[in-house]
Enzyme design. Structure first.
Site, PDB file in Angstrom:
ATOM      1  CB  CYS A 229      89.391  55.846  35.937  1.00 20.00           C
ATOM      2  SG  CYS A 229      90.813  54.788  35.647  1.00 20.00           S
TER       3      CYS A 229
ATOM      4  CB  CYS B 192     101.155  30.238  39.790  1.00 22.42           C
ATOM      5  SG  CYS B 192     101.159  28.678  38.880  1.00 22.42           S
TER       6      CYS B 192
ATOM      7  CB  CYS C  47      91.127  54.757  39.069  1.00 22.44           C
ATOM      8  SG  CYS C  47      91.888  55.816  37.811  1.00 22.44           S
TER       9      CYS C  47
ATOM     10  CB  CYS D 225     104.097  28.855  37.867  1.00 21.66           C
ATOM     11  SG  CYS D 225     102.654  29.296  36.887  1.00 21.66           S
TER      12      CYS D 225
END
Length: 366
Positions: A59, A181, A62, A178
């Site tokens: 996955c 950010c 994962c 932000c």
């Protein structure tokens, strides 16, 4: 006939073997405990709360979560009231079915003394998971924070770092408040980690909210803004590429002439200099009495090189001399030796050295 002391020694030895072979019901993989169908209820629902990741090895989500989850496991390793664990659903399908797992990764919190889980729906970062576990488990664990490889710029050191004409510098102008950010921060740290051994590459950031004059000087009006300052252009140029790790790595490699992958490992192109490869082909095809003349030309070209190219050139030159002295099999034998060395535990810097040498030697082994 065996004496009594010998019999007791034999019994003790057998007991030790049985103890070792019986193993622990839960296996520790790094700092996250790997659970099986046999060990699950011995570890979960007992005298501590447990966060369990149900995952599949193939996955992609994962794999992306793995380093964050390992960081979480490392931080909570000494917290006796909390267990950080995982279950491989490919290997233990019935266990995952029992707890209603239909997608990967699924994260569930099992309170102390309970096998009735609460599904975790929050962000998949170590920080968010840590906050969740502290709240649910009544702990106050602080996440282990490794030192950052992002160079922090200020008004005092900006010019010294960014305007250095021996460095290629990528700068993120950000603001602490932000959201974009904050989302970029873990990826940007991975970029810095990937290039931490490159002396001519700097991955940096500057708090543009705190140092507004720098933001104004370089025309920054939104956050995050990324600008690249190559050796040849200290006026800076906008970075308009993707914000994922692969995009950053591709950009840095192209602009800086580096050859790193997203994990910071050198690729098979590292150290290769195309114009010297042409001379290597001439060297290999030349008759024995002509090889010295080609070697002299290689030496002349190497003397013209600068920076990291000069280091690579010396490896080319040494390889050519060794091939001339030790015969055509030298490159193959040396590559085999380096491969054996790389299989051992070596420092990242030493691994770089071996990989570059191996890559260059491969041009002599063709």
């Amino acid at each position: 006939m065996m004496g009594r002391s010998q019999i007791w020694k034999g019994v003790a030895a057998l007991a030790l073997v049985l103890l070792v072979c019986s193993g622990s019901p839960a296996l520790a993989d790094d700092d996250v405990v790997a659970l099986s169908g046999d060990s699950f209820e011995k570890e979960v629902g007992q005298d501590r709360g447990a966060l369990v990741e149900f995952f599949a090895p193939w996955c992609g989500h994962c794999k992306k979560l793995a380093p964050e989850y390992e960081k979480l496991g490392s931080s909570f390793k000494k917290a006796k009231s909390v267990l950080i664990a995982k279950v491989d659903c490919d290997e233990h399908k019935s266990l995952c079915t029992k707890y209603g797992v239909t997608g990967y990764p699924t994260l569930q919190w099992f309170p102390k003394g309970s096998l009735e889980p609460k599904k975790y729906e929050g962000p998949r970062t170590a920080e968010a998971l840590g906050e969740f576990v502290n709240t649910e488990g009544g702990t106050n664990v602080k996440l282990a924070t490794p030192p950052s490889n992002v160079v922090v710029l200020t008004a005092e050191n900006f010019d010294q770092v960014v305007l250095d004409e021996t460095k290629n510098v990528l700068v993120e102008f950000y603001a602490p408040w932000c959201g974009h950010c904050k989302n970029l921060a873990p990826t940007y740290e991975k970029v810095a980690n990937a290039y931490k051994l490159e002396e001519e590459v700097v991955i940096a950031n500057v708090d543009a909210d705190k140092f507004k004059e720098l933001a104004e000087k370089y025309g920054v009006s939104g956050y995050p803004t990324l600008k690249f300052f190559p050796k040849s252009n200290k006026a800076g140029e906008d970075y308009d590429g993707g914000r994922d790790l692969e995009a950053f790595v591709s950009f840095v490699n192209e602009k800086c002439g580096t050859s790193r992958d997203s994990k910071g490992q050198l690729t098979s192109k590292a150290g290769i200099l195309a114009h010297l490869d042409d001379l290597v082909k001439e060297f290999l095809s030349a008759a024995n009495d002509e090889k010295k003349a080609v070697l002299s030309r290689i030496e002349e070209e190497v003397e013209k090189l600068k920076g990291s190219s000069a280091r690579y050139g010396k490896v080319y030159l040494k390889a050519a001399k060794s091939c001339l002295e030790k015969g055509a099999d030298y490159a193959h034998k040396e590559i085999d030796r380096l491969n054996r060395m790389l299989e051992k535990s070596v420092s990242p810097a030493k691994a770089d050295e071996f990989i570059i040498k191996k890559n260059i030697l491969s041009t002599f082994a063709s």
